[in-house]
Design a protein around this motif. Structure first.
Motif, PDB file in Angstrom:
ATOM      1  N   HIS A  95       0.841  -1.190   0.000  1.00 50.17           N
ATOM      2  CA  HIS A  95       0.000   0.000   0.000  1.00 50.17           C
ATOM      3  C   HIS A  95       0.882   1.247   0.000  1.00 50.17           C
ATOM      4  O   HIS A  95       1.877   1.319   0.725  1.00 50.17           O
ATOM      5  N   ALA A  96       0.498   2.225  -0.809  1.00 50.48           N
ATOM      6  CA  ALA A  96       1.131   3.542  -0.777  1.00 50.48           C
ATOM      7  C   ALA A  96       0.020   4.576  -0.760  1.00 50.48           C
ATOM      8  O   ALA A  96      -0.988   4.434  -1.468  1.00 50.48           O
ATOM      9  N   SER A  97       0.186   5.610   0.034  1.00 52.85           N
ATOM     10  CA  SER A  97      -0.848   6.642   0.125  1.00 52.85           C
ATOM     11  C   SER A  97      -0.205   7.974   0.461  1.00 52.85           C
ATOM     12  O   SER A  97       0.965   8.042   0.849  1.00 52.85           O
ATOM     13  N   GLY A  98      -0.986   9.043   0.296  1.00 51.72           N
ATOM     14  CA  GLY A  98      -0.460  10.357   0.610  1.00 51.72           C
ATOM     15  C   GLY A  98      -1.538  11.410   0.740  1.00 51.72           C
ATOM     16  O   GLY A  98      -2.630  11.275   0.167  1.00 51.72           O
ATOM     17  N   ALA A  99      -1.222  12.462   1.483  1.00 50.47           N
ATOM     18  CA  ALA A  99      -2.137  13.590   1.622  1.00 50.47           C
ATOM     19  C   ALA A  99      -2.189  14.422   0.347  1.00 50.47           C
ATOM     20  O   ALA A  99      -3.125  15.186   0.124  1.00 50.47           O
ATOM     21  N   ASP A 100      -1.157  14.289  -0.503  1.00 49.98           N
ATOM     22  CA  ASP A 100      -1.120  14.931  -1.812  1.00 49.98           C
ATOM     23  C   ASP A 100      -0.174  14.116  -2.687  1.00 49.98           C
ATOM     24  O   ASP A 100       0.371  13.093  -2.256  1.00 49.98           O
ATOM     25  N   LEU A 101       0.045  14.562  -3.920  1.00 53.00           N
ATOM     26  CA  LEU A 101       0.861  13.769  -4.838  1.00 53.00           C
ATOM     27  C   LEU A 101       2.317  13.683  -4.411  1.00 53.00           C
ATOM     28  O   LEU A 101       2.965  12.646  -4.597  1.00 53.00           O
TER      29      LEU A 101
END
Length: 408
Positions: free
Chosen positions: A122-128
């Motif tokens: 999994h990879a995620s972020g608050a922005d790009l």
């Protein structure tokens, strides 16, 4: 080989886990995972109060008979609580049989069909920019397949966004909240549908064509919205698009199929081979997302995968952090053995979880192996578990901009 004792163990090393421990008269121990996120104690009670007394004195060799006994004799069939309890017993019996024979479980299932199970992270972020950091970290760790989730601008968040790094330096995502019973998250499908294709356009430009990219819509779209998104994402060559619309209305996936060739994965909230009948026979999905912990264990999930394989549908086992290392081990053994394996979800557990559950997992070239220890290859540390008592935790509620409760 009779069962002498059946213990239900509840511990919370970073999050709550329910583990069943069966011990035979000869002292052979088998472990099973019975964790049901946000409803853990329901399964613990089902096992402790209703199943465990029935197991004492039963022949531990009779795995299939015990599965049918627990499924059919209670009359109340299927559902996540019942099937998670049966799964725990089933895993524990396979663990015992492996230890008795001196073989890892995958050998008992017919031997390995591959050298390792391809896994996705999994990879995620608050922005790009934040997402890019997360993806690069996963690539550096050796993953070849990565699920992308990002906060939607103007919506204040989104499904699957990591809260940061936990112990061990790993990016973590744990949706169950301990801060209170009424944590809520906002959701706006229109913003999501406008933004997500731009995110994948950016991702392909940033990371190239070789990284396998996945995404989870988490049941939040109508059939028409789902068809639109699947079509819009075709240029970006997703490995799969997951839970694109609520699976209870299985016929709605016909509309998605008519309008897109984006591969679809569904099934983590389903619990039996009968739940998958329409999805499989009409070939409405490409990957079965069921988990060994919530679908009746190794015995029953193998049936589901074999049924799907007749229609050229592959496995894609659910593997979040609320599947304990025992459940993950059971999934990996099954992954190695079945012919129609596709991919395995892998959310790395927190260091504290690894202190309670000792595994022999190995990692090579984007794939995992459960190890060759007899049985499932997982040991439970009672002393470590005693440091982490159960803590109530609940999944959040999703609400639309007008306050309506939405699918979480």
């Amino acid at each position: 080989m009779r069962i002498r004792s059946a213990e239900v163990l509840v511990a919370s090393p970073s999050r709550n886990f329910v583990t069943l421990r069966l011990t035979t008269e000869d002292g052979i121990v088998g472990l099973g995972d019975a964790t049901l996120n946000g409803r853990e104690l329901a399964v613990a009670s089902y096992l402790r109060d209703h199943v465990a007394p029935l197991l004492i004195g039963r022949d531990a060799h009779r795995i299939e008979d015990t599965w049918q006994f627990l499924y059919r004799s209670a009359y109340w069939r299927r559902g996540p609580v019942t099937m998670s309890a049966i799964a725990a017993v089933d895993m524990a019996l396979w663990d015992i049989k492996g230890k008795l024979t001196g073989l890892p479980v995958y050998q008992l299932l017919g031997g390995a069909s591959r050298t390792g199970a391809l896994v996705y992270a999994h990879a995620s972020g608050a922005d790009l920019d934040d997402l890019a950091d997360s993806v690069h970290a996963r690539i550096e760790e050796g993953y070849k397949a990565i699920r992308l989730q990002v906060a939607i601008p103007g919506m204040g968040g989104g499904y699957g966004i990591s809260s940061g790094r936990a112990s061990g330096g790993r990016y973590t995502y744990e949706p169950a909240k301990r801060a209170g019973l009424h944590v809520e998250e906002g959701w706006d499908s229109s913003r999501y549908l406008r933004y997500l294709p731009t995110m994948f356009e950016w991702a392909r430009a940033e990371f190239g064509p070789e990284v396998m990219l996945l995404h989870d819509a988490h049941h939040r779209l109508t059939p028409v919205q789902a068809a639109r998104l699947a079509k819009d994402l075709e240029p970006y060559d997703l490995f799969w698009l997951e839970d694109i619309t609520p699976v209870e209305n299985q016929e709605s996936l016909r509309l998605v199929r008519q309008h897109s060739t984006t591969p679809l994965a569904i099934g983590e909230v389903l619990n039996s081979v009968w739940d998958f009948r329409t999805l499989v026979q009409e070939q409405l999905i490409d990957y079965v997302r069921a988990s060994v912990t919530h679908s009746g264990g190794i015995t029953h999930l193998k049936r589901i995968f074999e049924f799907a394989g007749q229609y050229q549908i592959r496995s894609g086992s659910h593997g979040p952090t609320d599947i304990s290392p025992v459940g993950m081990a059971a999934a990996l053994h099954l992954d190695l053995a079945i012919h129609n394996f596709g991919i395995q979800e892998h959310m790395a557990h927190d260091r504290l979880t690894d202190e309670v559950f000792r595994t022999g997992f190995s990692w090579h070239d984007g794939a995992m192996h459960p190890g060759d220890a007899p049985g499932l290859g997982v040991e439970y540390d009672d002393d470590a578990a005693a440091r982490f008592p159960y803590e109530p935790a609940y999944l959040p509620t999703a609400r639309l901009v007008d306050g309506t409760v939405h699918d979480w």
